[in-house]
Scaffold this motif. Sequence first.
Motif, PDB file in Angstrom:
ATOM      1  N   SER A  64      40.192  32.548  47.925  1.00 52.36           N
ATOM      2  CA  SER A  64      39.501  31.535  48.718  1.00 52.36           C
ATOM      3  C   SER A  64      39.885  31.629  50.199  1.00 52.36           C
ATOM      4  O   SER A  64      39.019  31.536  51.080  1.00 52.36           O
ATOM      5  CB  SER A  64      39.832  30.168  48.136  1.00 52.36           C
ATOM      6  N   MET A  65      41.162  31.832  50.482  1.00 55.73           N
ATOM      7  CA  MET A  65      41.610  31.953  51.879  1.00 55.73           C
ATOM      8  C   MET A  65      40.975  33.160  52.553  1.00 55.73           C
ATOM      9  O   MET A  65      40.520  33.079  53.696  1.00 55.73           O
ATOM     10  CB  MET A  65      43.137  32.104  51.946  1.00 55.73           C
ATOM     11  N   ILE A  66      40.953  34.292  51.847  1.00 54.10           N
ATOM     12  CA  ILE A  66      40.397  35.526  52.420  1.00 54.10           C
ATOM     13  C   ILE A  66      38.895  35.379  52.647  1.00 54.10           C
ATOM     14  O   ILE A  66      38.376  35.740  53.709  1.00 54.10           O
ATOM     15  CB  ILE A  66      40.721  36.726  51.512  1.00 54.10           C
ATOM     16  N   GLU A  67      38.187  34.836  51.660  1.00 50.52           N
ATOM     17  CA  GLU A  67      36.735  34.658  51.814  1.00 50.52           C
ATOM     18  C   GLU A  67      36.417  33.712  52.961  1.00 50.52           C
ATOM     19  O   GLU A  67      35.469  33.940  53.720  1.00 50.52           O
ATOM     20  CB  GLU A  67      36.138  34.124  50.515  1.00 50.52           C
ATOM     21  N   LYS A  68      37.201  32.669  53.105  1.00 52.54           N
ATOM     22  CA  LYS A  68      36.955  31.705  54.187  1.00 52.54           C
ATOM     23  C   LYS A  68      37.236  32.331  55.549  1.00 52.54           C
ATOM     24  O   LYS A  68      36.474  32.137  56.502  1.00 52.54           O
ATOM     25  CB  LYS A  68      37.828  30.472  53.982  1.00 52.54           C
ATOM     26  N   ALA A  69      38.311  33.105  55.652  1.00 53.79           N
ATOM     27  CA  ALA A  69      38.682  33.702  56.936  1.00 53.79           C
ATOM     28  C   ALA A  69      37.683  34.764  57.387  1.00 53.79           C
ATOM     29  O   ALA A  69      37.342  34.840  58.561  1.00 53.79           O
ATOM     30  CB  ALA A  69      40.081  34.305  56.850  1.00 53.79           C
ATOM     31  N   TRP A  70      37.202  35.581  56.455  1.00 58.11           N
ATOM     32  CA  TRP A  70      36.287  36.655  56.830  1.00 58.11           C
ATOM     33  C   TRP A  70      34.831  36.290  56.626  1.00 58.11           C
ATOM     34  O   TRP A  70      33.946  37.021  57.054  1.00 58.11           O
ATOM     35  CB  TRP A  70      36.644  37.932  56.070  1.00 58.11           C
ATOM     36  N   GLY A  71      34.558  35.176  55.964  1.00 56.01           N
ATOM     37  CA  GLY A  71      33.196  34.683  55.823  1.00 56.01           C
ATOM     38  C   GLY A  71      32.289  35.502  54.937  1.00 56.01           C
ATOM     39  O   GLY A  71      31.068  35.494  55.132  1.00 56.01           O
ATOM     40  N   GLN A  72      32.858  36.223  53.986  1.00 60.79           N
ATOM     41  CA  GLN A  72      32.058  37.026  53.059  1.00 60.79           C
ATOM     42  C   GLN A  72      32.696  36.952  51.669  1.00 60.79           C
ATOM     43  O   GLN A  72      33.889  36.675  51.541  1.00 60.79           O
ATOM     44  CB  GLN A  72      32.007  38.482  53.519  1.00 60.79           C
ATOM     45  N   PRO A  73      31.913  37.248  50.631  1.00 60.89           N
ATOM     46  CA  PRO A  73      32.480  37.255  49.276  1.00 60.89           C
ATOM     47  C   PRO A  73      33.525  38.359  49.126  1.00 60.89           C
ATOM     48  O   PRO A  73      33.475  39.379  49.817  1.00 60.89           O
ATOM     49  CB  PRO A  73      31.283  37.530  48.366  1.00 60.89           C
ATOM     50  N   ILE A  74      34.442  38.159  48.207  1.00 60.27           N
ATOM     51  CA  ILE A  74      35.555  39.085  48.035  1.00 60.27           C
ATOM     52  C   ILE A  74      35.091  40.482  47.633  1.00 60.27           C
ATOM     53  O   ILE A  74      35.701  41.477  48.027  1.00 60.27           O
ATOM     54  CB  ILE A  74      36.599  38.517  47.041  1.00 60.27           C
ATOM     55  N   GLU A  75      34.000  40.569  46.894  1.00 59.10           N
ATOM     56  CA  GLU A  75      33.484  41.871  46.465  1.00 59.10           C
ATOM     57  C   GLU A  75      33.068  42.715  47.678  1.00 59.10           C
ATOM     58  O   GLU A  75      33.317  43.916  47.732  1.00 59.10           O
ATOM     59  CB  GLU A  75      32.291  41.715  45.506  1.00 59.10           C
TER      60      GLU A  75
END
Length: 162
Positions: free
Chosen positions: A12-23
Amino acid sequence: MPDTTALDQATSMIEKAWGQPIEVLEVLAVRRPCDDPLLRSAMHIRTALAITDNAVSVHQDRLHAMTRPGYVPTFYELDRLSSSAADLRAALAESGAYVQAIRRVVEAREAASTSDRGPAANLSRAAVARSGLASHAPGHVPDQPVSAAVVGPSVPSAGLRR
């Protein structure tokens, strides 16, 4: 136990910071690692966290099986029970450290993006450098090297001699 795992928090932190889905971010981190080294770092930490998160699940399942209602562990299982509890604590601490590391990478990305906001940041840095607020030695010409201070032995005071 909460329903969200450390891996879920990190994702969740990574997706929020970069603004894209983890995939999508996983593909970007592999295909273009030089474009965003902080993303690559976060994804490496997340991969290690996925392994640790799996270990947490295994230790929890093992402990739940040995402490289920109506089950009395035998004498030889007590060592397994205590070692599984210690392993679970270690895995939880490790996963907490990984989440903290990802948090630091996200903070570094945010700090880098706020420091490079465009020409306004560059103009303000240049203005500070020209205004004299930048630290420099008085009478020192910037292109000349500063001579090193000589440090010698300390001189004892007259009252301390024997």
